[in-house]
Write an enzyme that holds these catalytic residues in place. Structure first.
Site, mmCIF file in Angstrom:
data_model
loop_
_atom_site.group_PDB
_atom_site.id
_atom_site.type_symbol
_atom_site.label_atom_id
_atom_site.label_comp_id
_atom_site.label_asym_id
_atom_site.label_seq_id
_atom_site.Cartn_x
_atom_site.Cartn_y
_atom_site.Cartn_z
ATOM 1 N N VAL A 24 0.835 -1.204 0.000
ATOM 2 C CA VAL A 24 0.000 0.000 0.000
ATOM 3 C C VAL A 24 0.868 1.252 0.000
ATOM 4 C CG1 VAL A 24 -1.791 1.293 1.210
ATOM 5 C CG2 VAL A 24 -1.894 -1.201 1.153
ATOM 6 N N ASP A 43 11.414 3.336 5.098
ATOM 7 C CA ASP A 43 11.108 1.915 5.270
ATOM 8 C C ASP A 43 12.371 1.226 5.779
ATOM 9 O OD1 ASP A 43 10.340 -0.901 4.749
ATOM 10 O OD2 ASP A 43 8.752 -0.023 3.508
ATOM 11 N N ASN A 44 12.217 0.275 6.697
ATOM 12 C CA ASN A 44 13.381 -0.500 7.142
ATOM 13 C C ASN A 44 13.560 -1.781 6.326
ATOM 14 O OD1 ASN A 44 11.322 -2.083 8.137
ATOM 15 N ND2 ASN A 44 12.083 -2.158 10.235
ATOM 16 N N ASP A 68 14.194 2.495 10.577
ATOM 17 C CA ASP A 68 13.186 1.834 11.405
ATOM 18 C C ASP A 68 12.501 2.905 12.263
ATOM 19 O OD1 ASP A 68 11.700 0.402 13.228
ATOM 20 O OD2 ASP A 68 13.338 -0.906 13.873
ATOM 21 N N SER A 87 4.370 -1.315 9.024
ATOM 22 C CA SER A 87 3.979 -2.441 9.886
ATOM 23 C C SER A 87 3.910 -3.698 9.051
ATOM 24 C CB SER A 87 2.609 -2.205 10.538
ATOM 25 O OG SER A 87 2.226 -3.345 11.296
ATOM 26 N N GLY A 114 4.911 12.359 17.574
ATOM 27 C CA GLY A 114 5.780 13.410 18.075
ATOM 28 C C GLY A 114 6.358 14.254 16.947
ATOM 29 N N LYS A 117 3.667 16.532 15.643
ATOM 30 C CA LYS A 117 3.483 17.654 16.571
ATOM 31 C C LYS A 117 4.582 18.698 16.380
ATOM 32 C CE LYS A 117 3.105 18.598 21.557
ATOM 33 N NZ LYS A 117 4.428 19.242 21.788
ATOM 34 N N TYR A 157 -0.547 -8.223 16.447
ATOM 35 C CA TYR A 157 -0.935 -7.291 15.387
ATOM 36 C C TYR A 157 -2.193 -6.525 15.781
ATOM 37 C CZ TYR A 157 -2.154 -5.622 10.668
ATOM 38 O OH TYR A 157 -2.458 -4.847 9.583
ATOM 39 N N LYS A 161 -2.402 -2.379 16.687
ATOM 40 C CA LYS A 161 -3.246 -1.429 15.953
ATOM 41 C C LYS A 161 -4.252 -0.754 16.874
ATOM 42 C CE LYS A 161 -1.570 -1.872 11.797
ATOM 43 N NZ LYS A 161 -0.910 -0.742 11.109
#
Length: 339
Positions: A24, A43-44, A68, A87, A114, A117, A157, A161
């Site tokens: 996605v 992306d890791n 990560d 994820s 964070g 923000k 999982y 979420k």
């Protein structure tokens, strides 16, 4: 182009997409690039694949960071939007890396909230229909609180979420952060990993290899499949809306797994048989989104029929190499395992 800054048309808005090399996430990168944004992919690569975004590397308005998000996240410059899609999403993945799955849903989400923000950015969190667990209510509306086994194997999982939603709403209420929550139902299309354990790539992979199709349980459990183009449009519409409560994004057309297996056999023009195996622990028996809120608040509903979407998806998988077709379904997670 909604991504262009009204005051300074020459300065595109900047969006961070985590999980950018995933299924996605990579399609979201395409969407925001097409809308004129400057896209920062992150992306890791635990489950993502750079081949999903390699066509973007030459673009000036795309950059990629191998990182990560469970660790501190820093992005230089301004950010207008954050799309948090980092994820593992398939049972094969999150059952092999349960700690990492919990960490990206908790620590990763905390880090990105964070960051949002700090930057004054609007953030959209990718939640899932799995927050409903094995539902006692059908179809599933956003007002349903779910039926989840917190200590079962799928809990790593599901609860990641659910926590993700809770901390997102806490940031929204306490800090006044602009947040959006998408509860994503089964989505399919090009760039899915062929053998990641999810039903569509599993069935198509088995058919292409001449193997029998594996149905778990009696096959009467249901799923509702949304084509990736529809999913991306729904997510984009949610991000650009003023709606802050969770929204189901999925296709309400429901089908049993057994009937879907028959569709795959017909689609692939194969003569495979269907074999049955025991149903995994806590596997949901019903999945069907109530998309009343999405229709009302986003003026969104899926447009692509399952027949058309599956034709496109099958064409993509059929074009894979022999190596990709027969590659093991198990990625090497050894370096990521926390013991």
């Amino acid at each position: 182009m909604l991504c262009l800054n009204v005051k300074q048309v020459s300065m595109p808005k900047r969006v961070l997409i985590t999980g950018a090399a995933g299924f996605v996430g990579s399609h979201l990168c395409d969407k925001f690039i097409n809308e004129g944004c400057h896209v920062i992919g992150m992306d890791n690569l635990i489950t993502g694949d750079l081949k999903n975004i390699e066509h973007l590397f030459a673009l000036e308005n795309f950059e990629f960071y191998h990182h990560d998000v469970s660790k501190f996240v820093h992005v230089a410059g301004s950010l207008d939007y954050i799309m948090h899609f980092a994820s593992p999403a398939s049972p094969i993945d999150y059952l092999k890396i349960p700690i990492q799955t919990l960490k990206v849903g908790s620590l990763g989400t905390h880090n990105l909230l964070g960051l949002a923000k700090e930057k004054g950015a609007r953030i959209l969190i990718a939640s899932t229909s799995e927050v409903y667990g094995d539902p006692k209510v059908h179809p599933q509306a956003e007002t349903y609180y779910g039926n989840v086994n917190t200590i079962g194997p799928r809990g790593v999982y599901d609860e990641a979420k659910r926590f993700q939603e809770s901390i997102t709403m806490a940031y929204h209420r306490f800090h006044g952060l602009e947040t959006r929550i998408a509860r994503i139902f089964n989505t399919y299309g090009p760039r899915m990993r062929l053998n990641d354990g999810r039903v569509i790539p599993a069935f198509i992979g088995q058919a292409l290899r001449g193997e029998n199709l594996t149905v778990f349980g009696d096959g009467l459990q249901t799923r509702s499949f949304c084509y990736i183009d529809d999913q991306v449009e729904g997510l984009y519409s949610l991000l650009m809306s003023d709606y802050t409560d969770p929204v189901n994004i999925g296709n309400p057309e429901e089908i049993t797994i057994l009937d879907f297996a028959e569709e795959i056999i017909k689609l692939t023009n194969s003569d495979q048989k269907i074999i049955f195996k025991p149903l995994p622990t806590d596997d949901p028996l019903q999945r069907k989104p109530d998309i009343t809120v999405a229709k009302r608040e986003l003026s969104w509903s899926p447009k692509v029929s399952r027949e058309d979407g599956m034709q496109k998806t099958y064409a993509y998988f059929k074009g894979l190499s022999e190596e990709e077709l027969y590659r093991s379904e198990h990625k090497d997670f050894s370096k990521h395992i926390v013991k």
